[in-house]
Design an enzyme around this catalytic site. Structure first.
Site, PDB file in Angstrom:
ATOM      1  N   ARG A   1      -9.364 -13.262   9.551  1.00  0.00           N
ATOM      2  CA  ARG A   1      -8.104 -12.541   9.810  1.00  0.00           C
ATOM      3  C   ARG A   1      -7.972 -12.209  11.295  1.00  0.00           C
ATOM      4  O   ARG A   1      -6.886 -12.278  11.868  1.00  0.00           O
ATOM      5  CB  ARG A   1      -8.054 -11.267   8.953  1.00  0.00           C
ATOM      6  CG  ARG A   1      -6.726 -10.550   9.046  1.00  0.00           C
ATOM      7  CD  ARG A   1      -6.616  -9.427   8.041  1.00  0.00           C
ATOM      8  NE  ARG A   1      -7.565  -8.352   8.313  1.00  0.00           N
ATOM      9  CZ  ARG A   1      -7.780  -7.331   7.484  1.00  0.00           C
ATOM     10  NH1 ARG A   1      -7.132  -7.261   6.330  1.00  0.00           N
ATOM     11  NH2 ARG A   1      -8.643  -6.391   7.793  1.00  0.00           N
TER      12      ARG A   1
ATOM     13  N   LYS B   1      -2.767  -8.103  12.576  1.00  0.00           N
ATOM     14  CA  LYS B   1      -3.439  -6.809  12.738  1.00  0.00           C
ATOM     15  C   LYS B   1      -3.532  -6.474  14.223  1.00  0.00           C
ATOM     16  O   LYS B   1      -4.602  -6.505  14.835  1.00  0.00           O
ATOM     17  CB  LYS B   1      -4.817  -6.838  12.064  1.00  0.00           C
ATOM     18  CG  LYS B   1      -5.302  -5.449  11.696  1.00  0.00           C
ATOM     19  CD  LYS B   1      -6.413  -5.533  10.683  1.00  0.00           C
ATOM     20  CE  LYS B   1      -7.167  -4.238  10.551  1.00  0.00           C
ATOM     21  NZ  LYS B   1      -6.379  -3.087  10.159  1.00  0.00           N
TER      22      LYS B   1
ATOM     23  N   GLU C   1       3.161  -1.739   1.535  1.00  0.00           N
ATOM     24  CA  GLU C   1       1.774  -1.287   1.626  1.00  0.00           C
ATOM     25  C   GLU C   1       1.762   0.156   2.093  1.00  0.00           C
ATOM     26  O   GLU C   1       2.816   0.767   2.298  1.00  0.00           O
ATOM     27  CB  GLU C   1       0.986  -2.187   2.579  1.00  0.00           C
ATOM     28  CG  GLU C   1       1.527  -2.163   4.005  1.00  0.00           C
ATOM     29  CD  GLU C   1       0.864  -3.175   4.929  1.00  0.00           C
ATOM     30  OE1 GLU C   1      -0.296  -3.542   4.700  1.00  0.00           O
ATOM     31  OE2 GLU C   1       1.524  -3.596   5.907  1.00  0.00           O
TER      32      GLU C   1
HETATM   33  C1  LIG Z   1      -1.682  -1.930   7.343  1.00  0.00           C
HETATM   34  C2  LIG Z   1      -2.901  -2.221   6.544  1.00  0.00           C
HETATM   35  N1  LIG Z   1      -2.767  -2.720   5.297  1.00  0.00           N
HETATM   36  C3  LIG Z   1      -3.846  -2.989   4.527  1.00  0.00           C
HETATM   37  C4  LIG Z   1      -5.133  -2.779   4.993  1.00  0.00           C
HETATM   38  C5  LIG Z   1      -6.314  -3.093   4.118  1.00  0.00           C
HETATM   39  O1  LIG Z   1      -7.071  -4.143   4.665  1.00  0.00           O
HETATM   40  P1  LIG Z   1      -8.650  -4.276   4.395  1.00  0.00           P
HETATM   41  O2  LIG Z   1      -8.836  -4.320   2.929  1.00  0.00           O
HETATM   42  O3  LIG Z   1      -9.029  -5.546   5.049  1.00  0.00           O
HETATM   43  O4  LIG Z   1      -9.284  -3.083   4.985  1.00  0.00           O
HETATM   44  C6  LIG Z   1      -5.316  -2.262   6.274  1.00  0.00           C
HETATM   45  C7  LIG Z   1      -6.661  -2.029   6.806  1.00  0.00           C
HETATM   46  O5  LIG Z   1      -7.129  -2.692   7.644  1.00  0.00           O
HETATM   47  C8  LIG Z   1      -4.186  -1.991   7.073  1.00  0.00           C
HETATM   48  O6  LIG Z   1      -4.326  -1.504   8.313  1.00  0.00           O
END
Ligand SMILES: Cc1ncc(COP(=O)(O)O)c(C=O)c1O
Length: 329
Positions: free
Chosen positions: A84, A181, A214
């Site tokens: 990612r 991200k 989300e």
């Molecule tokens: C906006 C957002 N959505 C979802 C997630 C969940 O991602 P992960 O399961 O990789 O921590 C995160 C965390 O990094 C996030 O910042």
């Protein structure tokens, strides 16, 4: 307008260091180790965990990051987080500070230098210093930074009693920014602050079509009345490593009375509100039940067995699964 005269101190290197140390003494933080490609190594004194102000990650948000968990002296699911990270770098037009293998090695060895066995590893790629423009400065060298720290912690109550959330009034990020991200977390920050101002635990983004998005730094998923684990598509929310892993692991619950299936699809808000269970998923929160959304209970307003089973699956995978890297302490 008359402005009163103020004699500002001109500081040298030793005074700057003393100020940084005083700042950390006033507000102690527990960061175990920090690697910086700009410093050329690892520091463990938080006063030395610094970055030049003109790095574009600071003043333009031109940088990306990711976070992986450190569990019992091992790093969980780092390859998925690196995948990612590289996708985010490409979408952000950021040059890499090294190869994937080099970055992995720096991450693992910074963890070793920290001595910490449980916590989180967050790492960033920056556009680099050299100007206050928008595009990267001429000759800018991308920066790579790794922080080893205790991780984010959430109240025990979230797991025993469940969370209360609200639909945020802030607009969801457009898809390109939501799936990348990058260090632009303003909507996420504002959403969480808004929820806290309302005495609630977190917020939920809804997209322009009325589909569930989300939460602040977590994904959202549901278990429908007929037992389907349903997750929003990953075209308008971050592809959570926790969600992707759990969508695989949860297949083991299908047919045992807890789940009838697993689906990734658009989820209209009205369908979501009628769910049997609602959960938040993420590397920091793991799996936490949501029991109230916009003042309405989810089902009977109590944490359900699905959330418990998903948490158990994830915790088992984090301790004994095949996605662990040993840290060479
Ligand atoms: C906006 C957002 N959505 C979802 C997630 C969940 O991602 P992960 O399961 O990789 O921590 C995160 C965390 O990094 C996030 O910042």
């Amino acid at each position: 307008m008359a402005v009163s005269h103020l004699t500002l101190q001109r500081l040298g290197a030793s005074e700057v260091l003393a100020s940084l140390q005083a700042l950390r003494a006033r507000q102690p933080v527990k960061y175990a180790a920090f690697y910086s490609s700009q410093l050329g190594g690892v520091v463990t004194d938080p006063a030395l965990m610094v970055i030049p102000f003109d790095d574009h990650i600071v003043h333009r948000g031109h940088g990306i990051f990711d976070t992986a968990g450190l569990v019992n002296g091992r790093i969980y699911d780092l390859e998925a987080h690196l995948d990612r990270f590289l996708r985010s770098a490409e979408r952000s037009k950021l040059a890499l500070a090294g190869s994937r293998d080099e970055m992995r090695s720096i991450i693992v060895n910074t963890a070793a230098a920290s001595g910490l066995r449980d916590g989180a590893i967050r790492y960033w790629l920056s556009s680099g210093p050299g100007s206050l423009e928008l595009s990267p400065a001429a000759g800018a060298q991308p920066g790579f930074f790794v922080m080893i720290f205790g991780g984010l912690s959430y109240p025990e109550r979230w797991y025993t009693e469940g969370l209360r959330v609200m639909t945020t009034t802030y607009p969801i990020k457009p898809p390109l920014y939501a799936i990348t991200k990058a260090t632009n977390y303003l909507p996420n920050v504002l959403m969480q602050m808004e929820a806290k101002e309302h005495g609630l635990d977190n917020g939920v983004f809804i997209d322009d079509s009325g589909y569930v998005g989300e939460s602040s730094n977590m994904n959202v998923a549901f278990i429908t009345k007929d037992g389907f684990l349903r997750h929003p598509k990953f075209d308008h929310v971050l592809a959570g490593c926790t969600s992707l892993r759990l969508l695989e692991l949860a297949r083991s619950l299908v047919g045992n009375g807890l789940l009838t299936g697993v689906e990734v699809c658009d989820i209209p808000v009205a369908d979501a509100r009628a769910a049997r269970e609602m959960v938040l998923l993420g590397s920091s929160v793991k799996v936490a039940p949501v029991v109230e959304w916009d003042g309405q209970p989810i089902s009977d307003g109590k944490p359900g067995p699905g959330a418990r089973a998903l948490l158990q699956l994830l915790e088992d995978d984090m301790r004994t699964g095949d996605r662990l890297i040993d840290v060479p302490y």
